[in-house]
Design a protein around this motif. Structure first.
Motif, mmCIF file in Angstrom:
data_model
loop_
_atom_site.group_PDB
_atom_site.id
_atom_site.type_symbol
_atom_site.label_atom_id
_atom_site.label_comp_id
_atom_site.label_asym_id
_atom_site.label_seq_id
_atom_site.Cartn_x
_atom_site.Cartn_y
_atom_site.Cartn_z
ATOM 1 N N LEU A 1 0.854 -1.215 0.066
ATOM 2 C CA LEU A 1 0.152 0.062 0.035
ATOM 3 C C LEU A 1 0.916 1.320 -0.087
ATOM 4 O O LEU A 1 0.410 2.309 0.092
ATOM 5 N N SER A 2 2.094 1.018 0.011
ATOM 6 C CA SER A 2 2.961 2.458 0.133
ATOM 7 C C SER A 2 4.387 2.200 -0.709
ATOM 8 O O SER A 2 4.244 2.373 -1.971
ATOM 9 N N PHE A 3 5.271 2.178 -0.102
ATOM 10 C CA PHE A 3 6.469 2.249 -0.746
ATOM 11 C C PHE A 3 7.239 1.057 -1.455
ATOM 12 O O PHE A 3 8.183 1.404 -2.303
ATOM 13 N N GLN A 4 6.531 0.013 -1.554
ATOM 14 C CA GLN A 4 6.940 -1.023 -2.627
ATOM 15 C C GLN A 4 5.996 -1.396 -3.545
ATOM 16 O O GLN A 4 6.020 -2.478 -4.261
ATOM 17 N N ARG A 5 5.082 -0.412 -3.868
ATOM 18 C CA ARG A 5 4.033 -0.811 -4.608
ATOM 19 C C ARG A 5 4.455 -1.187 -6.168
ATOM 20 O O ARG A 5 4.124 -2.032 -6.937
ATOM 21 N N SER A 6 5.245 -0.495 -6.643
ATOM 22 C CA SER A 6 6.050 -0.706 -8.023
ATOM 23 C C SER A 6 6.769 -1.940 -7.969
ATOM 24 O O SER A 6 6.608 -2.846 -8.977
ATOM 25 N N GLN B 1 5.086 -8.336 -10.091
ATOM 26 C CA GLN B 1 4.798 -9.471 -9.956
ATOM 27 C C GLN B 1 3.329 -9.938 -10.566
ATOM 28 O O GLN B 1 2.971 -11.135 -10.461
ATOM 29 N N VAL B 2 2.607 -8.789 -10.985
ATOM 30 C CA VAL B 2 1.227 -8.894 -11.328
ATOM 31 C C VAL B 2 1.260 -9.514 -12.678
ATOM 32 O O VAL B 2 1.846 -8.831 -13.800
ATOM 33 N N PRO B 3 0.874 -10.683 -13.224
ATOM 34 C CA PRO B 3 0.777 -11.219 -14.545
ATOM 35 C C PRO B 3 0.150 -10.298 -15.605
ATOM 36 O O PRO B 3 -0.910 -9.446 -15.324
ATOM 37 N N ASN B 4 0.544 -10.097 -16.771
ATOM 38 C CA ASN B 4 0.225 -9.049 -17.888
ATOM 39 C C ASN B 4 -1.336 -9.469 -18.036
ATOM 40 O O ASN B 4 -2.071 -8.661 -18.578
ATOM 41 N N TRP B 5 -1.646 -10.563 -17.816
ATOM 42 C CA TRP B 5 -3.039 -11.148 -18.285
ATOM 43 C C TRP B 5 -4.071 -10.886 -17.276
ATOM 44 O O TRP B 5 -5.314 -11.258 -17.316
ATOM 45 N N SER B 6 -3.556 -10.342 -15.975
ATOM 46 C CA SER B 6 -4.779 -10.006 -15.024
ATOM 47 C C SER B 6 -5.630 -9.072 -15.632
ATOM 48 O O SER B 6 -5.306 -8.177 -16.071
ATOM 49 N N PRO B 7 -6.865 -9.361 -15.157
ATOM 50 C CA PRO B 7 -7.945 -8.579 -15.797
ATOM 51 C C PRO B 7 -8.110 -6.938 -15.008
ATOM 52 O O PRO B 7 -8.640 -6.151 -15.621
ATOM 53 N N LEU B 8 -7.374 -6.963 -13.750
ATOM 54 C CA LEU B 8 -7.727 -5.906 -13.229
ATOM 55 C C LEU B 8 -6.173 -4.973 -13.557
ATOM 56 O O LEU B 8 -5.170 -5.507 -13.988
ATOM 57 N N SER B 9 -6.182 -3.523 -13.398
ATOM 58 C CA SER B 9 -4.772 -2.898 -13.302
ATOM 59 C C SER B 9 -4.047 -3.491 -12.361
ATOM 60 O O SER B 9 -3.960 -4.044 -11.479
ATOM 61 N N ASP C 1 -1.966 -1.911 -10.561
ATOM 62 C CA ASP C 1 -1.962 -1.029 -9.081
ATOM 63 C C ASP C 1 -3.118 -1.348 -8.394
ATOM 64 O O ASP C 1 -3.229 -1.624 -6.971
ATOM 65 N N LEU C 2 -4.088 -1.728 -8.936
ATOM 66 C CA LEU C 2 -5.284 -2.165 -8.233
ATOM 67 C C LEU C 2 -5.292 -3.472 -7.618
ATOM 68 O O LEU C 2 -5.572 -3.714 -6.525
ATOM 69 N N THR C 3 -4.572 -4.448 -8.404
ATOM 70 C CA THR C 3 -4.402 -5.775 -7.998
ATOM 71 C C THR C 3 -3.591 -5.589 -6.743
ATOM 72 O O THR C 3 -3.676 -6.187 -5.820
ATOM 73 N N VAL C 4 -2.508 -4.769 -6.766
ATOM 74 C CA VAL C 4 -1.673 -4.671 -5.720
ATOM 75 C C VAL C 4 -2.111 -4.033 -4.529
ATOM 76 O O VAL C 4 -2.050 -4.477 -3.471
ATOM 77 N N ILE C 5 -3.214 -3.136 -4.654
ATOM 78 C CA ILE C 5 -3.919 -2.442 -3.604
ATOM 79 C C ILE C 5 -4.969 -3.513 -2.877
ATOM 80 O O ILE C 5 -4.882 -3.573 -1.580
ATOM 81 N N LEU C 6 -5.424 -3.918 -3.746
ATOM 82 C CA LEU C 6 -6.448 -5.254 -3.067
ATOM 83 C C LEU C 6 -5.756 -6.046 -2.536
ATOM 84 O O LEU C 6 -6.030 -6.685 -1.368
ATOM 85 N N SER C 7 -4.709 -6.995 -2.902
ATOM 86 C CA SER C 7 -3.968 -7.723 -2.466
ATOM 87 C C SER C 7 -3.159 -7.429 -1.088
ATOM 88 O O SER C 7 -3.263 -8.102 -0.135
ATOM 89 N N GLY C 8 -2.985 -6.183 -0.932
ATOM 90 C CA GLY C 8 -2.466 -5.512 0.186
ATOM 91 C C GLY C 8 -3.279 -5.545 1.422
ATOM 92 O O GLY C 8 -3.079 -5.714 2.531
ATOM 93 N N ILE C 9 -4.731 -5.014 0.791
ATOM 94 C CA ILE C 9 -5.602 -5.229 1.918
ATOM 95 C C ILE C 9 -5.929 -6.606 2.446
ATOM 96 O O ILE C 9 -6.362 -6.620 3.462
ATOM 97 N N ASN D 1 8.653 -13.931 -17.077
ATOM 98 C CA ASN D 1 8.722 -12.556 -17.989
ATOM 99 C C ASN D 1 10.080 -12.309 -17.728
ATOM 100 O O ASN D 1 10.438 -10.746 -17.995
ATOM 101 N N HIS D 2 10.868 -12.722 -16.644
ATOM 102 C CA HIS D 2 12.068 -12.202 -16.363
ATOM 103 C C HIS D 2 12.364 -10.779 -16.031
ATOM 104 O O HIS D 2 13.178 -9.944 -15.939
ATOM 105 N N THR D 3 11.216 -10.598 -14.894
ATOM 106 C CA THR D 3 11.158 -9.226 -14.387
ATOM 107 C C THR D 3 11.756 -8.979 -13.086
ATOM 108 O O THR D 3 11.580 -10.051 -12.122
ATOM 109 N N ASN D 4 12.541 -8.280 -12.913
ATOM 110 C CA ASN D 4 13.219 -7.976 -11.688
ATOM 111 C C ASN D 4 12.415 -7.201 -10.759
ATOM 112 O O ASN D 4 11.644 -6.336 -11.091
ATOM 113 N N ALA D 5 12.336 -7.593 -9.462
ATOM 114 C CA ALA D 5 11.829 -6.889 -8.249
ATOM 115 C C ALA D 5 12.235 -7.619 -7.088
ATOM 116 O O ALA D 5 12.582 -8.859 -6.969
ATOM 117 N N PHE D 6 12.272 -7.068 -6.006
ATOM 118 C CA PHE D 6 12.971 -7.398 -4.609
ATOM 119 C C PHE D 6 14.064 -8.107 -4.595
ATOM 120 O O PHE D 6 14.303 -9.261 -3.954
#
Length: 142
Positions: free
Chosen positions: A31-36, A41-49, A51-59, A99-104
């Motif tokens: 919900l804050s400093f690690q949102r990006s 980690q959100v798959p490109n095929w996710s039907p939600l944006s 950012d919204l996926t990250v916010i909802l999963s954070g909740i 997807n060879h995506t760098n994060a964390f």
């Protein structure tokens, strides 16, 4: 259905609280400093944006983390819910690898692949530390 008496050990209780605190910390990051980082980690095929996926999963993580720490009477249900949550977010971990995506700090395929093997550990941790594993085992045996 009434929950069984607390039959978890001190070790299980300790690990339940540690996992709950970990989930609360992850929620704060979502919900804050690690949102990006989490958006990676959100798959490109996710039907939600992403950012919204990250916010909802954070909740959801915050609720599950708080439940792990404080909701002792429903600890088995919370443990099962957290295990299911870990299963549901696993495709994001797979997508990060594929997807060879760098994060964390996961900046190589070897690190991203190794992380995939940690997800079952989290699932087992959630159900063992809450007593859900022994509860389910007893339920299926008899």
């Amino acid at each position: 259905m009434q929950q069984p008496q607390d039959q978890t050990t001190t070790l299980q209780k300790t690990f339940r609280i540690i996992l709950g605190v970990f989930m609360i910390a992850a929620a704060v990051g979502h919900l804050s400093f690690q949102r990006s980082e989490f958006q990676a980690q959100v798959p490109n095929w996710s039907p939600l944006s992403k950012d919204l996926t990250v916010i909802l999963s954070g909740i959801v993580e915050a609720a599950l983390g708080l439940g792990m720490v404080f909701w002792k009477k429903q600890r088995i249900k919370v443990g099962i819910a957290l295990a299911i949550f870990y299963v549901l977010i696993f495709p994001g971990n797979i997508a990060q690898y594929l997807n060879h995506t760098n994060a964390f700090g996961l900046d190589t395929d070897a690190k991203r692949l190794a992380r995939l093997f940690f997800q079952p550990v989290l699932i087992l941790w959630a159900i063992w530390s809450t007593g859900a594993l022994s509860h389910l085992t007893k339920k299926f045996k008899g």
